[in-house]
Structures are given as C-alpha cells and as structure tokens.
Motif scaffolding. Structure first.
Motif, PDB file in Angstrom:
ATOM      1  N   ALA A 108       0.804  -1.221   0.000  1.00 30.98           N
ATOM      2  CA  ALA A 108       0.000   0.000   0.000  1.00 30.98           C
ATOM      3  C   ALA A 108       0.834   1.266   0.000  1.00 30.98           C
ATOM      4  O   ALA A 108       0.322   2.351  -0.294  1.00 30.98           O
ATOM      5  N   PRO A 117       3.802   4.090  -1.094  1.00 31.58           N
ATOM      6  CA  PRO A 117       4.235   4.590  -2.402  1.00 31.58           C
ATOM      7  C   PRO A 117       5.270   3.667  -3.043  1.00 31.58           C
ATOM      8  O   PRO A 117       6.224   3.235  -2.394  1.00 31.58           O
ATOM      9  N   LEU A 130       3.030  -0.821  -5.626  1.00 36.58           N
ATOM     10  CA  LEU A 130       2.425  -1.486  -6.781  1.00 36.58           C
ATOM     11  C   LEU A 130       3.474  -1.818  -7.838  1.00 36.58           C
ATOM     12  O   LEU A 130       3.377  -2.844  -8.522  1.00 36.58           O
ATOM     13  N   THR A 131       4.496  -0.984  -7.948  1.00 38.95           N
ATOM     14  CA  THR A 131       5.578  -1.262  -8.895  1.00 38.95           C
ATOM     15  C   THR A 131       6.383  -2.480  -8.452  1.00 38.95           C
ATOM     16  O   THR A 131       6.728  -3.342  -9.270  1.00 38.95           O
ATOM     17  N   ASP A 147      -2.479  -3.958 -13.905  1.00 35.22           N
ATOM     18  CA  ASP A 147      -1.051  -4.139 -14.191  1.00 35.22           C
ATOM     19  C   ASP A 147      -0.695  -5.626 -14.287  1.00 35.22           C
ATOM     20  O   ASP A 147       0.066  -6.043 -15.176  1.00 35.22           O
ATOM     21  N   LEU A 158      -5.571  -1.974   0.952  1.00 36.18           N
ATOM     22  CA  LEU A 158      -5.564  -1.150  -0.256  1.00 36.18           C
ATOM     23  C   LEU A 158      -6.857  -0.361  -0.402  1.00 36.18           C
ATOM     24  O   LEU A 158      -7.909  -0.751   0.121  1.00 36.18           O
ATOM     25  N   SER A 159      -6.785   0.707  -1.160  1.00 31.92           N
ATOM     26  CA  SER A 159      -7.984   1.390  -1.628  1.00 31.92           C
ATOM     27  C   SER A 159      -8.503   0.667  -2.869  1.00 31.92           C
ATOM     28  O   SER A 159      -7.783  -0.135  -3.495  1.00 31.92           O
ATOM     29  N   THR A 170      -5.760  -0.743 -10.030  1.00 33.02           N
ATOM     30  CA  THR A 170      -4.506  -0.537 -10.750  1.00 33.02           C
ATOM     31  C   THR A 170      -3.636  -1.780 -10.698  1.00 33.02           C
ATOM     32  O   THR A 170      -3.052  -2.203 -11.711  1.00 33.02           O
ATOM     33  N   LEU A 171      -3.535  -2.385  -9.519  1.00 29.75           N
ATOM     34  CA  LEU A 171      -2.729  -3.598  -9.368  1.00 29.75           C
ATOM     35  C   LEU A 171      -3.249  -4.710 -10.275  1.00 29.75           C
ATOM     36  O   LEU A 171      -2.472  -5.358 -10.987  1.00 29.75           O
ATOM     37  N   SER A 228      -8.966   2.050  -5.718  1.00 32.74           N
ATOM     38  CA  SER A 228      -8.139   2.519  -6.826  1.00 32.74           C
ATOM     39  C   SER A 228      -6.841   1.727  -6.917  1.00 32.74           C
ATOM     40  O   SER A 228      -6.399   1.352  -8.009  1.00 32.74           O
ATOM     41  N   GLN A 229      -6.224   1.463  -5.772  1.00 33.99           N
ATOM     42  CA  GLN A 229      -4.980   0.691  -5.777  1.00 33.99           C
ATOM     43  C   GLN A 229      -5.223  -0.736  -6.252  1.00 33.99           C
ATOM     44  O   GLN A 229      -4.431  -1.279  -7.027  1.00 33.99           O
ATOM     45  N   LEU A 230      -6.307  -1.373  -5.801  1.00 35.21           N
ATOM     46  CA  LEU A 230      -6.574  -2.746  -6.226  1.00 35.21           C
ATOM     47  C   LEU A 230      -6.872  -2.795  -7.719  1.00 35.21           C
ATOM     48  O   LEU A 230      -6.404  -3.703  -8.423  1.00 35.21           O
TER      49      LEU A 230
END
Length: 292
Positions: free
Chosen positions: A190, A192, A195-196, A248, A237-238, A244-245, A240-242
């Motif tokens: 979670a 910064p 996710l990368t 990806d 996670l939010s 995006t993950l 949005s993060q899930l």
C-alpha cells in the motif's frame, strides 16, 4: 468466457460468503460481459465438524475442488477463459488442480490480506480458507478425498501480495510464509511504489512459468473500502490501488484464469455487489484481452 459460480463457505454454512456469486450475478455481472456463460460448480452438503485433517466440512471441500477443476478444464477445452466466483478462497484450488492435471504446474499470483497457510490443526476455526495455500503446497495433510489432487503448487511458483496478518500468526505460534516464498506484505504494497514492486515480482514469476493463475481475495482492501468481509484487519488497499494492481498484473499477459473471493453480502445487504461486479467485469475483459 465462463463465469464459474462457487457458492462455497468453508465453515460448512450455506450463507455468508456462499451467497456472493449470486449477489454479483444479480448485480449484473454476466450482463456486463456479452457472451459470458454462467456455470455453477457442485458444492456438496457440508458437515461443519472438523475431520482428521483438522479442517471443517472435509467432504464438501474435496467435492467442490473436484467440481471447480472440471469446470475450469471444460472452459479451457472450449477456448473460454475461466473466471471463478467464490465463496471462500479454497475455490482457487480448482484452477491449480486443473493445470496440474494437464501435466504442468501453474504459477500463482495471490493477492490477499492473509497468508492462508495455517496448519489446519492450529487454526481456531478449521476453515479451509485459513489453509488453502498450505494444502496447495503440500505443507498440510489434506482430507483423504482431496489427497489425490494435491499438492498442486510449488513454492517457487507462488507470489503473495498484500498479507497483513503477521501479528496474528506470531501470536498463535503459526510460522509465517515469508522467507519461504516471494511475498510483499500489505504495508509495503500500500505504500508509495508498492504497486511497482508487486508488478516486478509477478513479472519475474510469469517469466519462469508458462502458465499462471490470478487470485484476488477482496479482504486485501481496507475495511473502509470494503467492510463486508468476515475477518477485517487494519490497513489494506484502496479500491483505486486494487484496480490498478489488477490491471497491471493482467497486462503482463498469459494469465489462464482468475478467481475472486470473500465478499459477504449479508454484512452490507448487498450494497457493495455492484462495485465488485464492475471490478470483476473489468478484470475479466483484461484477462481475455491479454491471455495470449
């Protein structure tokens, strides 16, 4: 595409997370995926008592895994992508068993708020949702009816993203999985850049295994993002993060199937079903687009 509905609750109950597949379909999931076929896996009636393996509902678990495996194999034989709708996390075993039965192992990218690698005898509930990774890896003795199908995963072919239950495991004296498999805990995921890092770990796995499966347990989300889970934890996670993950990961390509689990619509009256159905539909479209 085959939407494989698996109304399985590893406690042996017929409610709770077992109602999630119907809730997502009622929220328009199939309608959002023109051409999708809905098939239901068989979930035998469950005896909720714990058996010799330490797991509850042993016969139901074994019958469900065999049925999901058959449905996944049928989807692949028809050149359709399987999307497994749980229910509890052990539904993912069906996809891994299906891959193993074809003569190859599939890698697993496991997005989850828990490690799910408990020794069943240490689990306070006996729910197979505590232990499906241990079962898949051969680290736990399975019920007799499930033993011919396991193990179906190798530690080198697993990446875990998002577990945040290390404190609970330590308190119970249950050894964690970190150090034995590639893992990125929930705090780092979670943060910064997390996710990368997750993408890089998954891409490295996919590079070494021709076939792979993506599993998403929705309790990787924070309680604020999704309160309707049975075992909430701090962090996560939010949405949005899930999203995006997941995007990806699927854009890496070559994923052979997807499972999404652990929503309990009785806890919110189905309020989150529409958002989850939209998330699954988006993921399913990406799965098909990047499958080759």
């Amino acid at each position: 595409m085959d939407l494989i509905a698996v109304p399985f609750n590893s406690s042996g109950a017929a409610d709770g997370v077992a109602l999630a597949p119907a809730a997502l379909l009622d929220a328009g999931l199939a309608a959002a995926l023109p051409g999708a076929r809905v098939v239901e896996a068989d979930v035998p009636a469950a005896d909720p008592s714990r058996g010799p393996s330490g797991l509850a509902a042993e016969e139901s678990l074994a019958g469900m895994v065999a049925s999901v495996s058959e449905r996944v194999l049928a989807a692949w034989s028809a050149d359709r992508m399987p999307v497994v709708l749980g229910g509890d996390c052990p539904v993912l075993l069906g996809g891994l068993v299906a891959a193993e039965s074809r003569g190859y192992g599939a890698g697993l990218v496991f997005v989850d708020g828990h490690e799910d690698a408990w020794d069943p005898h240490r689990s306070t509930t006996g729910e197979a949702a505590d232990s499906e990774i241990a079962l898949a890896l051969g680290w736990a003795t399975p019920p007799a009816a499930l033993a011919p199908m396991l193990p179906c995963l190798r530690a080198a072919d697993l990446v875990q993203l998002g577990p945040r239950d290390a404190g609970e495991l330590a308190e119970a004296g249950q050894p964690g999985i970190a150090g034995r498999v590639e893992a990125l805990d929930g705090r780092r995921l979670a943060a910064p850049g997390g996710l990368t890092v997750a993408y890089d770990l998954a891409a490295a796995l996919v590079a070494q295994t021709r076939h792979w499966w993506l599993h998403v347990d929705l309790d990787v989300l924070s309680t604020e993002a999704l309160p309707a889970v049975d075992y909430p934890q701090p962090g996560g996670l939010s949405w949005s993060q899930l999203e995006t993950l997941t995007e990806d990961l699927l854009e890496i390509g070559g994923c052979g199937g997807l499972s999404v689990c652990i929503y309990n619509p009785t806890l919110d009256g189905g309020a989150a079903a529409g958002q989850i159905a939209g998330f699954v539909a988006d993921a399913a479209r990406l799965l098909e687009r990047h499958a080759g």
